[in-house]
Design an enzyme around this catalytic site. Structure first.
Site, PDB file in Angstrom:
ATOM      1  CG  ASP A  30      -2.066   0.969   1.082  1.00 18.22           C
ATOM      2  OD1 ASP A  30      -3.214   0.530   0.917  1.00 18.22           O
ATOM      3  OD2 ASP A  30      -1.808   2.196   1.107  1.00 18.22           O
ATOM      4  CG  ASN A  86     -12.148  -0.401   3.665  1.00 19.66           C
ATOM      5  OD1 ASN A  86     -12.510  -0.781   4.769  1.00 19.66           O
ATOM      6  ND2 ASN A  86     -10.951   0.130   3.452  1.00 19.66           N
ATOM      7  CD  GLN A  93     -14.591  -0.207  -2.770  1.00 15.53           C
ATOM      8  OE1 GLN A  93     -15.720  -0.506  -2.397  1.00 15.53           O
ATOM      9  NE2 GLN A  93     -14.008  -0.748  -3.828  1.00 15.53           N
ATOM     10  CB  VAL A  95      -9.078   2.157  -5.141  1.00 13.88           C
ATOM     11  CG1 VAL A  95      -8.797   1.673  -6.569  1.00 13.88           C
ATOM     12  CG2 VAL A  95      -8.054   3.214  -4.724  1.00 13.88           C
ATOM     13  CG  HIS A  99      -8.541  -3.020  -2.744  1.00 12.30           C
ATOM     14  ND1 HIS A  99      -9.419  -2.201  -3.419  1.00 12.30           N
ATOM     15  CD2 HIS A  99      -8.288  -2.394  -1.569  1.00 12.30           C
ATOM     16  CE1 HIS A  99      -9.684  -1.133  -2.686  1.00 12.30           C
ATOM     17  NE2 HIS A  99      -9.007  -1.229  -1.554  1.00 12.30           N
ATOM     18  CG  HIS A 101      -6.837  -2.943   2.874  1.00 17.55           C
ATOM     19  ND1 HIS A 101      -6.116  -1.783   2.682  1.00 17.55           N
ATOM     20  CD2 HIS A 101      -8.043  -2.716   2.300  1.00 17.55           C
ATOM     21  CE1 HIS A 101      -6.866  -0.896   2.035  1.00 17.55           C
ATOM     22  NE2 HIS A 101      -8.048  -1.437   1.795  1.00 17.55           N
TER      23      HIS A 101
HETATM   24  P1  5GP Z   1      -9.653   1.400   0.046  1.00 18.10           P
HETATM   25  O1  5GP Z   1      -9.787   2.657   0.850  1.00 18.10           O
HETATM   26  O2  5GP Z   1     -10.293   1.574  -1.321  1.00 18.10           O
HETATM   27  O3  5GP Z   1     -10.089   0.169   0.747  1.00 18.10           O
HETATM   28  O4  5GP Z   1      -8.105   1.203  -0.164  1.00 18.10           O
HETATM   29  C1  5GP Z   1      -7.387   1.775  -1.189  1.00 18.10           C
HETATM   30  C2  5GP Z   1      -5.938   1.706  -0.769  1.00 18.10           C
HETATM   31  O5  5GP Z   1      -5.159   1.850  -1.917  1.00 18.10           O
HETATM   32  C3  5GP Z   1      -5.521   2.795   0.219  1.00 18.10           C
HETATM   33  O6  5GP Z   1      -5.007   2.181   1.387  1.00 18.10           O
HETATM   34  C4  5GP Z   1      -4.458   3.582  -0.544  1.00 18.10           C
HETATM   35  O7  5GP Z   1      -3.398   3.992   0.289  1.00 18.10           O
HETATM   36  C5  5GP Z   1      -4.018   2.588  -1.599  1.00 18.10           C
HETATM   37  N1  5GP Z   1      -3.591   3.188  -2.863  1.00 18.10           N
HETATM   38  C6  5GP Z   1      -4.253   4.155  -3.556  1.00 18.10           C
HETATM   39  N2  5GP Z   1      -3.594   4.422  -4.690  1.00 18.10           N
HETATM   40  C7  5GP Z   1      -2.504   3.620  -4.710  1.00 18.10           C
HETATM   41  C8  5GP Z   1      -1.435   3.454  -5.638  1.00 18.10           C
HETATM   42  O8  5GP Z   1      -1.350   4.105  -6.689  1.00 18.10           O
HETATM   43  N3  5GP Z   1      -0.491   2.528  -5.331  1.00 18.10           N
HETATM   44  C9  5GP Z   1      -0.559   1.790  -4.193  1.00 18.10           C
HETATM   45  N4  5GP Z   1       0.432   0.907  -3.994  1.00 18.10           N
HETATM   46  N5  5GP Z   1      -1.542   1.915  -3.293  1.00 18.10           N
HETATM   47  C10 5GP Z   1      -2.512   2.825  -3.549  1.00 18.10           C
END
Ligand code: 5GP
Length: 118
Positions: A30, A86, A93, A95, A99, A101
């Site tokens: 992440d 998420n 969430q 993105v 996915h 974590h």
């Molecule tokens: P969500 O909030 O959608 O469950 O998690 C998205 C995660 O993706 C966040 O923890 C954020 O830090 C991570 N993230 C967002 N953009 C990028 C990226 O371009 N590269 C990587 N490695 N992680 C990302």
């Protein structure tokens, strides 16, 4: 279907180190870690969120869990990690490409609402 940063990463369009990959998913660190170990398991199939998965995705979803366990062991945290999905903006969430974590390496507060993500 809307493309996301994870679509570009899984297709190799944005250079990113894969800690693990197979035909179904990739695992990356992440970019904004919430724990000493914080990695993301991302299916190559761009399912926007968990509730949009369907019975066709059953094997894929099971595969992602098995990969989570395997990768956690490879990272040396196999006996103490938290797995988080998420779902939706209200669920934290950001993105919209499904996915998982893996979070590990810090004290994980007990309780279902104590994930500390976002
Ligand atoms: P969500 O909030 O959608 O469950 O998690 C998205 C995660 O993706 C966040 O923890 C954020 O830090 C991570 N993230 C967002 N953009 C990028 C990226 O371009 N590269 C990587 N490695 N992680 C990302």
């Amino acid at each position: 279907m809307t493309d996301t940063i994870f679509g570009k990463i899984t297709r190799g369009e944005i250079p990113t180190e894969f800690l693990y990959e197979d035909e179904h998913c990739v695992v990356i660190r992440d970019i904004n870690p919430q724990a000493p170990t914080h990695v993301l398991i991302i299916p190559r199939k761009p399912i926007p969120m968990l509730v949009e998965a369907n019975s066709e995705d059953q094997a894929l979803l099971g595969h992602l869990l098995l990969v989570a366990g395997k990768v956690a062991e490879q990272l040396g945290v196999g006996d103490a990690f938290r797995l988080v999905i998420n779902n939706g903006a209200g669920g934290g969430q950001t993105v919209f490409h499904l996915h998982l974590h893996i979070l590990a390496g810090r004290e994980m507060a007990e309780g279902a609402l104590a994930a500390g993500l976002h």
